[in-house]
Design a protein around this motif. Sequence first.
Motif, PDB file in Angstrom:
ATOM      1  N   LYS A  34       0.828  -1.215   0.000  1.00  0.00           N
ATOM      2  CA  LYS A  34       0.000   0.000   0.000  1.00  0.00           C
ATOM      3  C   LYS A  34       0.857   1.257   0.000  1.00  0.00           C
ATOM      4  O   LYS A  34       1.977   1.268   0.521  1.00  0.00           O
ATOM      5  N   ALA A  38       4.094   7.541   0.209  1.00  0.00           N
ATOM      6  CA  ALA A  38       5.160   7.576  -0.797  1.00  0.00           C
ATOM      7  C   ALA A  38       5.355   8.985  -1.355  1.00  0.00           C
ATOM      8  O   ALA A  38       4.386   9.683  -1.604  1.00  0.00           O
ATOM      9  N   GLY A  44       5.636   2.500   6.368  1.00  0.00           N
ATOM     10  CA  GLY A  44       5.864   1.059   6.327  1.00  0.00           C
ATOM     11  C   GLY A  44       4.793   0.277   5.591  1.00  0.00           C
ATOM     12  O   GLY A  44       4.896  -0.946   5.453  1.00  0.00           O
TER      13      GLY A  44
END
Length: 541
Positions: A34, A38, A44
Motif C-alpha cells: 500500500k 510515498a 511502512g
Amino acid sequence: MITFDLNGAQVQVPDESGSLLDALRDHLGVVSAKDGCAPQGQCGCCTVWVDDEPRVSCVTPIKRVSGRSVTTLEGLGPALPEWAAAFVACGATQCGFCTPGIVMRLEALRRRGTLLDPDAADRGLAAHLCRCTGWQTIGEAAACIATGTTPSLGDRDLNQAAIRATIEGGVPQVVGEQVVAGFVGFADDQVPDFGSSRSTVSTLVAMLDADGQWRTAPTVAETRVVIGAVQGRRTTVAVTPPLALPDGDWAVTLATSWVEPGYLEPDSSTAQPSGPPSSPVNNGGAFGAKSNSPLPAAAARLAAELSVPIRARWRREDVVRLGPKRPPMAIGLRADGTGVIRVVRTAGIADILAASAPELVIEEVEVPGPPTSVAIRAAGWAELAVVRAGLAATTTGSGNDSSTDPDSCVTVTDPCGGRASARVDSSSGSPVIHVEVWAGQVLDHVVLRSYCIGAAHQALGWVTSEGLCVDDDGTVLDLTIRSHGILKASETPGIVVEIHAEDGPSIRGSDAVFAAVAAAVWNHQGRPPSWPTGRSLGSPS
Ligand code: FES
Ligand code: FES
C-alpha cells in the motif's frame, strides 16, 4: 526493461517505472503493498522483501531490484493464512491498510527466529505506523505465531464482529482474513477495467499540482513528474496552540493544538466516465475525517470531462494540507463550573458545545489554518469531558469518582450513550492504562477490545505527543506522516480493557474510551495547560 523475480516468477517492467512500489502497483497489479506516504518512506505500508530482507518499496528505485528477488504478501505461501488467522483471532487489524506491510516485517522476524525478541520487534515495528489498533493486539498476534498458539475462531461470528467494527468505525467494515491480506477494496486498489497490467488500461491517474489543479498521466510515477511533486518536510518549530484564554479566575485551563487525524489510507476515488465514483472509505472511517472527502466528486468530474476512467488520489502532503483537523480550543473553567470556550471557527461546533455545556460562553474565532471539522472523533464533547474531569480532580483526586486517589477513575459518557472509565496505574513502575467500557450488546469481544485499545492509544498520543505546526499565515509546516506525533509501538504502554456486556442495543464505546483515557492521562500528568504536553506517560508531572 528491468527484470527481476517476483514471488518466484520472472517479470519485466519499464526501467522508468519509478519506485519498486510504483512498479508493483501500476505495472504488475500487485496491490497488497500500500501507498500510505510515498515517497516519504515513513509509514511502512509498502514493505516487501528484496532478497528476503524487508524493504520500504516506495523509496526503493526499480533499477535497484534488477536481477534480484522480490517477495510480496502473495509470495508468503502457507505463512499468509497463518498470519491472517492470528490477526483475526487477536483483533490485530481494523482498516487493514497497514497490515500487509506489518505482516511482511513480522514474518521476516519469524524466519530469523527473533519474533519473540522484544528489542528486535521494537526495531522492526519502528519502521511502521498503525493508526487504528494501538499496537498491543499486533504484538499478541506475533506471540501467537511464535508460540503456535493461535486460537481457533470457535463460536465467533465474523458477521457480528463486522457489525461491531462498523459501529465503532462509523462506516461499513469487514472483519476477516481478507483484511489481513489487504483485499478489502481500498479505493486506490480498484481500477476500472483493471487487467493483468495497469499500464495497458486506459485509466488515468489524477493528482494535484502545486496550484491545486488536477493533472493526469497513465501511472502514479508519471503523474508525480507531471505535477512536479515536491516531497513534504517537517519543521523543528514547536507546536503551539493557536488560541489563548482571556484573563479570568480559572480553576482549570486547557489549550489544544491542530491535530492530524493521521489515517494511513490517503483519500482516493476511482470513477468511470459514467456511473458513481468509488468511496474513499471502503474499510476505514478515518476517524470521521473522510466524511466530506472531495475525491469522489473530483474523480467523477475528471472522468466525465476526459471520457476515461480516473483514479484520483491525494498524496500524503495533500492529506495533511487539505484534510480536516480537529478544531483547536482554549477552555477555562471556574471552580463553579462556569467558564469560556474559544474554538477555531468550525461549522457545527457551536451547536455541539452548546448542547453539552449550556453554562459556558462559546466564542468562535477566525484563525488561519487547515480546515477543521466536527466529524472528527468526539470533537468538542471529548474536550469538555476532559476539562470537567480535570475540574473534579482539583477538589477530589485525579478522576471524577470523588476519590482522593491520585489516579482514580475518570468516567465519561458520550452523547450517544456509550460509557467508559479509565485510569492510569503506575503502581508497578511501568504505567498501565486500565479501561472499562459499556457499549450495549458486545457482539464480538475481540473487535470491541481492539477498538478500545486503539482509542486509548490515540487519546494518549493526543494528550502527550500529537500536534501540527501551523504558522501565523495558516500554512501547515509538518507534512510528513512521522511529524504528527503518532505513538510508535515501543512508546505505547500496556492497555487493559474490561468490557461490560449489557442488554440494550449495541452502541459505540470507543469514543467514550478516547475521552476517558485523555482525561485520565491529563490528570495523571498534573493537568498541564496545553497539549501536546510533550511528556511520555512515565514522565513525572
Ligand atoms: S508508502 Fe512507503 S513507507 Fe509509506
Ligand atoms: S489497521 Fe493499522 S492503520 Fe488501520
